[in-house]
Design a protein around this motif. Sequence first.
Motif, PDB file in Angstrom:
ATOM      1  N   ASN A 113       0.831  -1.202   0.000  1.00  0.00           N
ATOM      2  CA  ASN A 113       0.000   0.000   0.000  1.00  0.00           C
ATOM      3  C   ASN A 113       0.868   1.255   0.000  1.00  0.00           C
ATOM      4  O   ASN A 113       0.618   2.206  -0.753  1.00  0.00           O
ATOM      5  CB  ASN A 113      -0.917  -0.034   1.229  1.00  0.00           C
ATOM      6  CG  ASN A 113      -2.175   0.754   1.032  1.00  0.00           C
ATOM      7  OD1 ASN A 113      -2.553   1.129  -0.063  1.00  0.00           O
ATOM      8  ND2 ASN A 113      -2.853   1.012   2.128  1.00  0.00           N
ATOM      9  N   ASP A 117       0.968   4.010  -2.991  1.00  0.00           N
ATOM     10  CA  ASP A 117       0.598   5.404  -2.729  1.00  0.00           C
ATOM     11  C   ASP A 117       1.700   6.354  -3.179  1.00  0.00           C
ATOM     12  O   ASP A 117       1.424   7.410  -3.752  1.00  0.00           O
ATOM     13  CB  ASP A 117       0.302   5.617  -1.241  1.00  0.00           C
ATOM     14  CG  ASP A 117      -1.051   5.062  -0.827  1.00  0.00           C
ATOM     15  OD1 ASP A 117      -1.875   4.741  -1.704  1.00  0.00           O
ATOM     16  OD2 ASP A 117      -1.280   4.936   0.397  1.00  0.00           O
ATOM     17  N   TYR A 118       2.937   6.005  -2.939  1.00  0.00           N
ATOM     18  CA  TYR A 118       4.046   6.841  -3.379  1.00  0.00           C
ATOM     19  C   TYR A 118       4.178   6.834  -4.904  1.00  0.00           C
ATOM     20  O   TYR A 118       4.446   7.881  -5.501  1.00  0.00           O
ATOM     21  CB  TYR A 118       5.354   6.391  -2.717  1.00  0.00           C
ATOM     22  CG  TYR A 118       5.654   7.132  -1.444  1.00  0.00           C
ATOM     23  CD1 TYR A 118       6.678   8.069  -1.384  1.00  0.00           C
ATOM     24  CD2 TYR A 118       4.905   6.905  -0.300  1.00  0.00           C
ATOM     25  CE1 TYR A 118       6.950   8.755  -0.215  1.00  0.00           C
ATOM     26  CE2 TYR A 118       5.172   7.591   0.877  1.00  0.00           C
ATOM     27  CZ  TYR A 118       6.189   8.515   0.914  1.00  0.00           C
ATOM     28  OH  TYR A 118       6.444   9.196   2.079  1.00  0.00           O
ATOM     29  N   LYS A 120       1.847   6.579  -7.105  1.00  0.00           N
ATOM     30  CA  LYS A 120       0.778   7.394  -7.683  1.00  0.00           C
ATOM     31  C   LYS A 120       1.052   8.888  -7.586  1.00  0.00           C
ATOM     32  O   LYS A 120       0.505   9.662  -8.361  1.00  0.00           O
ATOM     33  CB  LYS A 120      -0.560   7.084  -6.997  1.00  0.00           C
ATOM     34  CG  LYS A 120      -1.153   5.746  -7.330  1.00  0.00           C
ATOM     35  CD  LYS A 120      -1.662   5.700  -8.749  1.00  0.00           C
ATOM     36  CE  LYS A 120      -2.951   6.488  -8.890  1.00  0.00           C
ATOM     37  NZ  LYS A 120      -3.532   6.404 -10.224  1.00  0.00           N
ATOM     38  N   THR A 121       1.876   9.306  -6.642  1.00  0.00           N
ATOM     39  CA  THR A 121       2.046  10.738  -6.410  1.00  0.00           C
ATOM     40  C   THR A 121       3.472  11.252  -6.599  1.00  0.00           C
ATOM     41  O   THR A 121       3.651  12.430  -6.885  1.00  0.00           O
ATOM     42  CB  THR A 121       1.589  11.111  -4.989  1.00  0.00           C
ATOM     43  OG1 THR A 121       2.331  10.332  -4.049  1.00  0.00           O
ATOM     44  CG2 THR A 121       0.105  10.860  -4.804  1.00  0.00           C
ATOM     45  N   ASP A 146      -5.578  10.375  -4.306  1.00  0.00           N
ATOM     46  CA  ASP A 146      -4.207   9.865  -4.349  1.00  0.00           C
ATOM     47  C   ASP A 146      -3.305  10.697  -3.435  1.00  0.00           C
ATOM     48  O   ASP A 146      -2.470  10.168  -2.712  1.00  0.00           O
ATOM     49  CB  ASP A 146      -3.655   9.902  -5.774  1.00  0.00           C
ATOM     50  CG  ASP A 146      -4.371   8.948  -6.708  1.00  0.00           C
ATOM     51  OD1 ASP A 146      -4.925   7.943  -6.225  1.00  0.00           O
ATOM     52  OD2 ASP A 146      -4.378   9.218  -7.925  1.00  0.00           O
ATOM     53  N   ALA A 149      -4.008   9.865   0.211  1.00  0.00           N
ATOM     54  CA  ALA A 149      -3.408   8.574   0.565  1.00  0.00           C
ATOM     55  C   ALA A 149      -1.904   8.731   0.792  1.00  0.00           C
ATOM     56  O   ALA A 149      -1.344   8.175   1.741  1.00  0.00           O
ATOM     57  CB  ALA A 149      -3.691   7.542  -0.521  1.00  0.00           C
ATOM     58  N   PHE A 150      -1.264   9.512  -0.048  1.00  0.00           N
ATOM     59  CA  PHE A 150       0.168   9.778   0.077  1.00  0.00           C
ATOM     60  C   PHE A 150       0.477  10.518   1.382  1.00  0.00           C
ATOM     61  O   PHE A 150       1.421  10.182   2.095  1.00  0.00           O
ATOM     62  CB  PHE A 150       0.606  10.607  -1.133  1.00  0.00           C
ATOM     63  CG  PHE A 150       1.996  11.170  -1.051  1.00  0.00           C
ATOM     64  CD1 PHE A 150       3.096  10.368  -1.272  1.00  0.00           C
ATOM     65  CD2 PHE A 150       2.204  12.509  -0.780  1.00  0.00           C
ATOM     66  CE1 PHE A 150       4.379  10.888  -1.218  1.00  0.00           C
ATOM     67  CE2 PHE A 150       3.477  13.036  -0.726  1.00  0.00           C
ATOM     68  CZ  PHE A 150       4.559  12.227  -0.937  1.00  0.00           C
ATOM     69  N   TRP A 153       1.208   8.853   4.897  1.00  0.00           N
ATOM     70  CA  TRP A 153       2.516   8.232   5.157  1.00  0.00           C
ATOM     71  C   TRP A 153       3.577   9.275   5.481  1.00  0.00           C
ATOM     72  O   TRP A 153       4.594   8.957   6.071  1.00  0.00           O
ATOM     73  CB  TRP A 153       2.985   7.435   3.947  1.00  0.00           C
ATOM     74  CG  TRP A 153       2.058   6.358   3.518  1.00  0.00           C
ATOM     75  CD1 TRP A 153       1.282   6.363   2.384  1.00  0.00           C
ATOM     76  CD2 TRP A 153       1.786   5.133   4.182  1.00  0.00           C
ATOM     77  NE1 TRP A 153       0.562   5.207   2.311  1.00  0.00           N
ATOM     78  CE2 TRP A 153       0.848   4.428   3.401  1.00  0.00           C
ATOM     79  CE3 TRP A 153       2.235   4.542   5.354  1.00  0.00           C
ATOM     80  CZ2 TRP A 153       0.356   3.174   3.747  1.00  0.00           C
ATOM     81  CZ3 TRP A 153       1.754   3.294   5.713  1.00  0.00           C
ATOM     82  CH2 TRP A 153       0.812   2.621   4.908  1.00  0.00           C
TER      83      TRP A 153
END
Length: 157
Positions: A113, A117-118, A120-121, A146, A149-150, A153
């Motif tokens: 996950n 997430d990383y 995607k961004t 997105d 979500a990033f 973290w």
Amino acid sequence: MARVEPVIRVQAEDFDLARESALLSSGRRDIGAVVSFTGLCRDEGGRLAALELEHYPGMAEREIRRICEIAIDRWPVTGLTAIHRFGKIAPGGNIVLVLAASSHRQAAFDAANFVMDYLKTSAPFWKKEHFVDGSEGGWVSARDGDTSAFERWRDKD
């Protein structure tokens, strides 16, 4: 335990989930879970003919490796694979694959996950839409979801 060396590939060719999973886990007795995520090209309600992905060669691989190294440091993974395609991809085609292996499922889920997430961004990839009517869309921006979500973290890095 030896340091996990992630498998990182940026390629135009398609990938095979079953083959990649077997390469990650074959002959391994320390793996209790393999989590996979495969990102596919959507047709956007029948409007999209292809999604074109561009990247900076070398830079994309370095950034994906950096992301994977953070995941390896954060969770007890026993294997990690990240494959991202570039070029024109038709709806239904594979775009990205993340495989995370661990002795226990939660670490594999979390690592996969996190990496996704990383990707995607933060990974240096750009997407352009090609529509069935022959027109082109602009470069696609990251969706708010997105980015959110990033961000979850970020304070944990």
